[in-house]
Design a protein around this motif. Structure first.
Motif, PDB file in Angstrom:
ATOM      1  N   ILE A 281       0.713  -1.396   0.051  1.00 46.63           N
ATOM      2  CA  ILE A 281       0.040  -0.073   0.248  1.00 46.63           C
ATOM      3  C   ILE A 281       0.741   1.364   0.076  1.00 46.63           C
ATOM      4  N   VAL A 282       1.989   1.243   0.906  1.00 47.12           N
ATOM      5  CA  VAL A 282       2.644   2.604   1.150  1.00 47.12           C
ATOM      6  C   VAL A 282       3.664   2.767  -0.419  1.00 47.12           C
ATOM      7  N   PHE A 283       4.134   1.622  -0.841  1.00 46.48           N
ATOM      8  CA  PHE A 283       5.019   1.495  -2.027  1.00 46.48           C
ATOM      9  C   PHE A 283       4.028   1.985  -3.264  1.00 46.48           C
ATOM     10  N   ASN A 284       2.683   1.551  -3.383  1.00 43.40           N
ATOM     11  CA  ASN A 284       1.908   1.996  -4.333  1.00 43.40           C
ATOM     12  C   ASN A 284       1.845   3.466  -4.288  1.00 43.40           C
ATOM     13  N   PHE A 285       1.104   4.048  -3.127  1.00 39.78           N
ATOM     14  CA  PHE A 285       1.372   5.549  -2.836  1.00 39.78           C
ATOM     15  C   PHE A 285       2.360   6.227  -3.337  1.00 39.78           C
ATOM     16  N   TYR A 286       3.731   5.694  -3.034  1.00 40.22           N
ATOM     17  CA  TYR A 286       4.808   6.450  -3.374  1.00 40.22           C
ATOM     18  C   TYR A 286       4.809   6.376  -4.775  1.00 40.22           C
ATOM     19  N   LEU A 287       4.747   5.283  -5.333  1.00 40.52           N
ATOM     20  CA  LEU A 287       4.799   5.508  -6.930  1.00 40.52           C
ATOM     21  C   LEU A 287       3.979   6.229  -7.689  1.00 40.52           C
ATOM     22  N   ALA A 288       2.664   6.238  -7.086  1.00 36.82           N
ATOM     23  CA  ALA A 288       1.662   7.166  -7.643  1.00 36.82           C
ATOM     24  C   ALA A 288       2.065   8.748  -7.426  1.00 36.82           C
ATOM     25  N   GLU A 289       2.546   8.967  -6.386  1.00 38.19           N
ATOM     26  CA  GLU A 289       3.256  10.077  -6.001  1.00 38.19           C
ATOM     27  C   GLU A 289       4.228  10.712  -6.851  1.00 38.19           C
ATOM     28  N   ARG A 290       4.960   9.819  -7.262  1.00 34.29           N
ATOM     29  CA  ARG A 290       6.245  10.062  -8.354  1.00 34.29           C
ATOM     30  C   ARG A 290       5.504  10.153  -9.731  1.00 34.29           C
TER      31      ARG A 290
ATOM     32  N   ALA B 260       0.502   0.604 -15.323  1.00 34.01           N
ATOM     33  CA  ALA B 260       1.114  -0.167 -16.228  1.00 34.01           C
ATOM     34  C   ALA B 260       2.588  -0.435 -15.781  1.00 34.01           C
ATOM     35  N   ASP B 261       3.314   0.814 -15.535  1.00 31.61           N
ATOM     36  CA  ASP B 261       4.603   0.762 -15.018  1.00 31.61           C
ATOM     37  C   ASP B 261       4.816   0.148 -13.918  1.00 31.61           C
ATOM     38  N   THR B 262       3.707   0.348 -12.808  1.00 26.08           N
ATOM     39  CA  THR B 262       3.879  -0.251 -11.592  1.00 26.08           C
ATOM     40  C   THR B 262       3.560  -1.900 -11.560  1.00 26.08           C
ATOM     41  N   GLY B 263       2.732  -2.345 -12.353  1.00 27.90           N
ATOM     42  CA  GLY B 263       2.819  -3.541 -12.830  1.00 27.90           C
ATOM     43  C   GLY B 263       4.062  -4.189 -13.167  1.00 27.90           C
ATOM     44  N   LEU B 264       4.657  -3.458 -14.009  1.00 23.61           N
ATOM     45  CA  LEU B 264       6.093  -3.897 -14.494  1.00 23.61           C
ATOM     46  C   LEU B 264       7.165  -4.133 -13.593  1.00 23.61           C
ATOM     47  N   ILE B 265       7.081  -3.083 -12.672  1.00 24.86           N
ATOM     48  CA  ILE B 265       7.811  -3.079 -11.498  1.00 24.86           C
ATOM     49  C   ILE B 265       7.593  -4.441 -10.563  1.00 24.86           C
ATOM     50  N   TYR B 266       6.412  -4.632 -10.222  1.00 22.24           N
ATOM     51  CA  TYR B 266       6.092  -5.709  -9.477  1.00 22.24           C
ATOM     52  C   TYR B 266       6.344  -7.144 -10.290  1.00 22.24           C
ATOM     53  N   ALA B 267       6.174  -7.041 -11.505  1.00 18.23           N
ATOM     54  CA  ALA B 267       6.719  -8.408 -12.376  1.00 18.23           C
ATOM     55  C   ALA B 267       8.155  -8.588 -12.109  1.00 18.23           C
ATOM     56  N   ILE B 268       8.934  -7.493 -12.317  1.00 14.08           N
ATOM     57  CA  ILE B 268      10.346  -7.573 -12.399  1.00 14.08           C
ATOM     58  C   ILE B 268      10.688  -8.270 -10.913  1.00 14.08           C
ATOM     59  N   ALA B 269      10.137  -7.256  -9.898  1.00 15.79           N
ATOM     60  CA  ALA B 269      10.547  -7.891  -8.498  1.00 15.79           C
ATOM     61  C   ALA B 269       9.943  -9.367  -8.149  1.00 15.79           C
ATOM     62  N   THR B 270       8.812  -9.812  -8.569  1.00 16.59           N
ATOM     63  CA  THR B 270       8.494 -11.151  -8.481  1.00 16.59           C
ATOM     64  C   THR B 270       9.232 -12.099  -9.185  1.00 16.59           C
ATOM     65  N   GLY B 271       9.893 -11.782 -10.334  1.00 16.63           N
ATOM     66  CA  GLY B 271      10.823 -12.571 -11.160  1.00 16.63           C
ATOM     67  C   GLY B 271      12.087 -12.606 -10.468  1.00 16.63           C
ATOM     68  N   VAL B 272      12.687 -11.728  -9.795  1.00 21.74           N
ATOM     69  CA  VAL B 272      13.907 -11.590  -9.329  1.00 21.74           C
ATOM     70  C   VAL B 272      13.735 -12.371  -7.864  1.00 21.74           C
ATOM     71  N   MET B 273      12.584 -12.402  -7.232  1.00 21.79           N
ATOM     72  CA  MET B 273      12.503 -13.222  -5.872  1.00 21.79           C
ATOM     73  C   MET B 273      12.267 -14.603  -6.370  1.00 21.79           C
ATOM     74  N   ALA B 274      11.764 -14.994  -7.566  1.00 24.16           N
ATOM     75  CA  ALA B 274      11.594 -16.399  -8.028  1.00 24.16           C
ATOM     76  C   ALA B 274      13.351 -16.946  -8.116  1.00 24.16           C
ATOM     77  N   VAL B 275      14.119 -15.892  -8.919  1.00 22.84           N
ATOM     78  CA  VAL B 275      15.220 -16.561  -9.322  1.00 22.84           C
ATOM     79  C   VAL B 275      16.144 -16.585  -8.069  1.00 22.84           C
ATOM     80  N   ALA B 276      15.870 -16.000  -6.897  1.00 23.88           N
ATOM     81  CA  ALA B 276      16.545 -15.839  -5.866  1.00 23.88           C
ATOM     82  C   ALA B 276      16.299 -16.912  -5.009  1.00 23.88           C
ATOM     83  N   VAL B 277      14.994 -17.450  -4.659  1.00 24.61           N
ATOM     84  CA  VAL B 277      14.365 -18.420  -3.796  1.00 24.61           C
ATOM     85  C   VAL B 277      14.409 -19.618  -4.405  1.00 24.61           C
ATOM     86  N   VAL B 278      13.959 -20.081  -5.661  1.00 31.20           N
ATOM     87  CA  VAL B 278      13.628 -21.361  -6.013  1.00 31.20           C
ATOM     88  C   VAL B 278      14.946 -22.280  -6.144  1.00 31.20           C
TER      89      VAL B 278
END
Length: 77
Positions: free
Chosen positions: A31-40, A45-63
């Motif tokens: 919630i806080v991160f989304n408000f921060y991104l909206a303020e910036r 669409a770009d927020t979704g891309l940021i979350y997609a990249i973050a999820t991919g990085v987590m998968a690469v690190a955790v799996v």
């Protein structure tokens, strides 16, 4: 109610509590991160891309850690 759940091991309660607090912390962060991104001025669409990249990085690190954990003891990891 306490008698009904008294047969459960304490580890189950700790796991459920940890899962709850982790979910709560993740929700507050999102919630806080989304408000921060909206303020910036970053749109959804770009927020979704940021979350997609973050999820991919987590998968690469955790799996790999999960797979390696099957073959190597926790102490060695």
């Amino acid at each position: 109610m306490t008698e009904k759940h008294s047969g459960m091991p304490k580890a189950v309660y700790f796991y459920l509590a940890a899962s709850f607090f982790m979910g709560l912390a993740n929700t507050v962060f999102d919630i806080v991160f989304n408000f921060y991104l909206a303020e910036r001025g970053i749109d959804e669409a770009d927020t979704g891309l940021i979350y997609a990249i973050a999820t991919g990085v987590m998968a690469v690190a955790v799996v790999p850690i999960l797979v390696i954990g099957r073959y190597v003891s926790q102490r060695r990891l």
